[in-house]
Design a protein around this motif. Structure first.
Motif, PDB file in Angstrom:
ATOM      1  N   PRO A  66       1.202  -1.086   0.437  1.00 14.44           N
ATOM      2  CA  PRO A  66      -0.271  -0.465  -0.260  1.00 14.44           C
ATOM      3  C   PRO A  66       0.842   1.666  -0.340  1.00 14.44           C
ATOM      4  N   ASN A  88      -2.424   8.336   5.471  1.00 19.87           N
ATOM      5  CA  ASN A  88      -3.304   7.619   4.396  1.00 19.87           C
ATOM      6  C   ASN A  88      -2.817   6.233   3.578  1.00 19.87           C
ATOM      7  N   TYR A  90      -3.408   2.700   0.783  1.00 21.46           N
ATOM      8  CA  TYR A  90      -4.195   3.070   0.104  1.00 21.46           C
ATOM      9  C   TYR A  90      -3.373   1.771  -0.963  1.00 21.46           C
ATOM     10  N   GLY A 102     -10.913   5.006  -0.992  1.00 19.91           N
ATOM     11  CA  GLY A 102     -10.081   4.657  -0.447  1.00 19.91           C
ATOM     12  C   GLY A 102      -8.496   5.054  -1.119  1.00 19.91           C
ATOM     13  N   SER A 103      -8.644   4.706  -2.713  1.00 22.14           N
ATOM     14  CA  SER A 103      -7.555   5.489  -3.297  1.00 22.14           C
ATOM     15  C   SER A 103      -7.089   7.045  -3.937  1.00 22.14           C
ATOM     16  N   THR A 105      -6.392  10.151  -1.877  1.00 25.04           N
ATOM     17  CA  THR A 105      -5.775  11.325  -0.234  1.00 25.04           C
ATOM     18  C   THR A 105      -6.209  12.306  -0.231  1.00 25.04           C
TER      19      THR A 105
END
Length: 134
Positions: A66, A88, A90, A102-103, A105
């Motif tokens: 991630p 963050n 992801y 979630g992709s 920020t």
């Protein structure tokens, strides 16, 4: 027919066992999912039919894990007191379909934008007061 072509041997990092032994020319897919995140070196050894060898090393960075984004502190920052951070992480997920959740920020509004907004609102108030007074 194989004796008149060069042989290509691929190594990753300082591994003694090759990841592939191929006959030139070749197309090869390096699966980086089997490697840890970080710096690696691909070492390509070629052996000609006459017995001569050539070596080429290519450095690359793997980042399959991630992605981590951080706002509020940067590399080699000098900080004091309490530092608010926005962090963050992801993943790319399944690369065959795009997942929005979630992709991205989230980021705070930059200071220059606040200053520009306040200046515009101040100008608008001044304009309204001076041109539309009764």
């Amino acid at each position: 027919m194989q004796e008149d072509k060069s042989k290509i041997i691929l190594f990753v990092d300082d591994g003694l066992d090759p990841i592939a032994e191929l006959v030139a020319p070749v197309q090869f897919e390096l699966d980086t999912r089997k490697l840890t995140d970080g710096e690696h070196t691909l070492k390509i050894v070629s052996k000609s039919p006459t017995g001569r060898e050539g070596i080429r090393k290519i450095k690359f960075i793997v980042r399959n894990g991630p992605a981590i984004s951080i706002e509020g502190i940067s590399e080699n920052s000098v900080v004091d007191g309490t530092v608010p951070l926005m962090i963050n992480a992801y993943d790319k997920g399944n690369q065959k379909k795009f997942i929005i959740e979630g992709s991205e920020t989230p980021q705070s509004v930059p200071n220059w934008l606040w200053i520009l907004l306040i200046a515009f609102l101040g100008w608008a108030a001044f304009y309204l007061i001076t041109n539309f007074s009764l």
